[in-house]
Design a protein around this motif. Structure first.
Motif, mmCIF file in Angstrom:
data_model
loop_
_atom_site.group_PDB
_atom_site.id
_atom_site.type_symbol
_atom_site.label_atom_id
_atom_site.label_comp_id
_atom_site.label_asym_id
_atom_site.label_seq_id
_atom_site.Cartn_x
_atom_site.Cartn_y
_atom_site.Cartn_z
ATOM 1 N N TYR A 56 37.817 113.488 17.785
ATOM 2 C CA TYR A 56 36.425 113.832 18.087
ATOM 3 C C TYR A 56 36.164 115.302 18.385
ATOM 4 O O TYR A 56 35.184 115.642 19.002
ATOM 5 N N ASP A 57 37.045 116.207 18.004
ATOM 6 C CA ASP A 57 36.769 117.618 18.217
ATOM 7 C C ASP A 57 36.661 118.312 16.865
ATOM 8 O O ASP A 57 37.660 118.685 16.269
ATOM 9 N N LEU A 58 35.422 118.481 16.437
ATOM 10 C CA LEU A 58 35.210 119.077 15.119
ATOM 11 C C LEU A 58 35.504 120.577 15.092
ATOM 12 O O LEU A 58 35.662 121.153 14.035
ATOM 13 N N THR A 59 35.593 121.190 16.282
ATOM 14 C CA THR A 59 35.834 122.628 16.320
ATOM 15 C C THR A 59 37.141 122.992 15.639
ATOM 16 O O THR A 59 37.228 123.951 14.893
ATOM 17 N N TYR A 60 38.151 122.205 15.932
ATOM 18 C CA TYR A 60 39.471 122.532 15.390
ATOM 19 C C TYR A 60 39.875 121.645 14.219
ATOM 20 O O TYR A 60 40.978 121.769 13.714
ATOM 21 N N ALA A 61 38.981 120.746 13.812
ATOM 22 C CA ALA A 61 39.306 119.870 12.688
ATOM 23 C C ALA A 61 39.595 120.714 11.454
ATOM 24 O O ALA A 61 38.901 121.689 11.187
ATOM 25 N N GLY A 62 40.619 120.341 10.747
ATOM 26 C CA GLY A 62 40.970 121.081 9.533
ATOM 27 C C GLY A 62 42.219 121.920 9.685
ATOM 28 O O GLY A 62 42.706 122.497 8.716
ATOM 29 N N GLU A 63 42.770 121.979 10.918
ATOM 30 C CA GLU A 63 44.004 122.757 11.142
ATOM 31 C C GLU A 63 45.143 122.252 10.266
ATOM 32 O O GLU A 63 45.872 123.026 9.660
ATOM 33 N N ALA A 64 45.299 120.916 10.225
ATOM 34 C CA ALA A 64 46.413 120.332 9.447
ATOM 35 C C ALA A 64 46.247 120.666 7.970
ATOM 36 O O ALA A 64 47.191 121.128 7.315
ATOM 37 N N SER A 65 45.031 120.496 7.461
ATOM 38 C CA SER A 65 44.780 120.777 6.038
ATOM 39 C C SER A 65 45.011 122.255 5.733
ATOM 40 O O SER A 65 45.555 122.609 4.685
ATOM 41 N N SER A 66 44.595 123.101 6.671
ATOM 42 C CA SER A 66 44.780 124.541 6.497
ATOM 43 C C SER A 66 46.270 124.893 6.420
ATOM 44 O O SER A 66 46.695 125.667 5.559
ATOM 45 N N ASN A 67 47.059 124.279 7.315
ATOM 46 C CA ASN A 67 48.503 124.534 7.301
ATOM 47 C C ASN A 67 49.145 124.045 6.015
ATOM 48 O O ASN A 67 49.995 124.726 5.434
ATOM 49 N N VAL A 68 48.731 122.856 5.584
ATOM 50 C CA VAL A 68 49.310 122.295 4.354
ATOM 51 C C VAL A 68 48.955 123.185 3.166
ATOM 52 O O VAL A 68 49.805 123.489 2.324
ATOM 53 N N LYS A 69 47.708 123.648 3.133
ATOM 54 C CA LYS A 69 47.295 124.514 2.019
ATOM 55 C C LYS A 69 48.162 125.772 1.969
ATOM 56 O O LYS A 69 48.626 126.178 0.903
ATOM 57 N N LYS A 70 48.386 126.356 3.151
ATOM 58 C CA LYS A 70 49.198 127.569 3.243
ATOM 59 C C LYS A 70 50.605 127.319 2.685
ATOM 60 O O LYS A 70 51.143 128.115 1.914
ATOM 61 N N ILE A 71 51.186 126.183 3.060
ATOM 62 C CA ILE A 71 52.548 125.851 2.606
ATOM 63 C C ILE A 71 52.570 125.617 1.091
ATOM 64 O O ILE A 71 53.472 126.096 0.397
ATOM 65 N N LEU A 72 51.558 124.930 0.571
ATOM 66 C CA LEU A 72 51.498 124.662 -0.874
ATOM 67 C C LEU A 72 51.405 125.976 -1.659
ATOM 68 O O LEU A 72 52.048 126.128 -2.708
#
Lengths: 115, 141
Positions: B10-26
């Motif tokens: 329920y915290d939209l402020t930081y939502a997307g951290e995991a996707s951002s990290n995965v994108k960086k690794i890809l």
């Protein structure tokens, strides 16, 4: 169209220049980030009236490298910091969405997205 | 390569951290940018759904030579009518979520648009598991 030209047309304040005067080929104007994510095109400029970190996140996922906040909205510091970290240019224009899009379109930014 | 992330609730402020990290690794792995974008967008939508509807959850990613496979699991309320949820424009999100620019009813349709394979395992009251597969050698579309 160069990003610097976009800023000039919109009389926009550049809050972060993204480090490079990139070429913009098409634009997407929306306050709904999921609609933005349905927009497939390269070298896209995002115009939005939504001020949230998720605007920058959405731009990041979509490889969008420039965001214009319309209606004079200025993003908070944490949003700008996220944009800097991701190398996404951020500017703010006083024009409302319709006028901002119209000005860019009439100056030649007419590339459309495909779904 | 295996990656695991916890998705906060329920915290939209930081939502997307995991996707951002995965994108960086890809990107670091030198994966075709088209595949990176497909994986990043579909994972981001799934991650947001887990935050908005699922009360948080987990992301498990497997990257091999053939594919990127992303599992997003939550233990939220589940999806009551999956056919309806797959329709563009259908949403059960709150006004608060809409004010954040989401809840337009495009999350699942966007995942379907970008994933090569989308599997959804959900039961009311038992949570939702979304599996997104992006093939690395898919023909250009």
């Amino acid at each position: 169209m160069k990003l610097s030209k976009v800023a000039e047309i919109l009389g926009a304040e550049i809050l972060y220049d993204g480090g490079e005067d990139i070429e913009i080929e098409s634009a997407c104007g929306s306050d709904l980030m999921s609609d933005v994510m349905a927009f497939v095109k390269e070298n896209v400029l995002l115009l939005t009236g939504l001020v949230s970190p998720q605007v920058i996140r959405t731009a990041e996922m979509m490889d969008i490298r420039a965001v214009v906040f319309v209606r004079g909205k200025v993003p908070a510091q944490n949003i700008l910091e996220l944009a800097r970290e991701k190398g996404i240019a951020v500017m703010s224009t006083n024009y409302p969405m319709f006028i901002a899009c119209g000005k860019l379109y009439s100056e030649g930014l007419t590339g459309k997205g495909v779904r | 390569m295996y990656l695991h992330y916890d998705i906060p609730s329920y915290d939209l402020t930081y939502a997307g951290e995991a996707s951002s990290n995965v994108k960086k690794i890809l990107v670091q792995l030198g994966i075709d940018p088209r595949c990176v974008k497909k994986a990043a967008i579909s994972m981001y939508e799934a991650e947001l759904n887990a935050v908005i509807h699922g009360g948080g959850g987990t992301a498990d990613i497997v990257i091999d030579r053939e594919k990127i496979k992303i599992d997003i699991s939550d233990s939220g309320p589940g999806i009551a009518d999956l056919d309806l949820a797959m329709q563009e424009g259908y949403s059960t999100a709150s006004d608060e979520i809409r004010e954040m620019g989401f809840g337009a009813g495009m999350g699942l349709p966007n995942m379907k648009r970008y994933a090569d394979i989308l599997e959804i395992d959900t039961k009311p009251g038992e949570g939702t598991k979304v599996t997104i597969t992006v093939m690395l050698n898919a023909p250009r579309t």
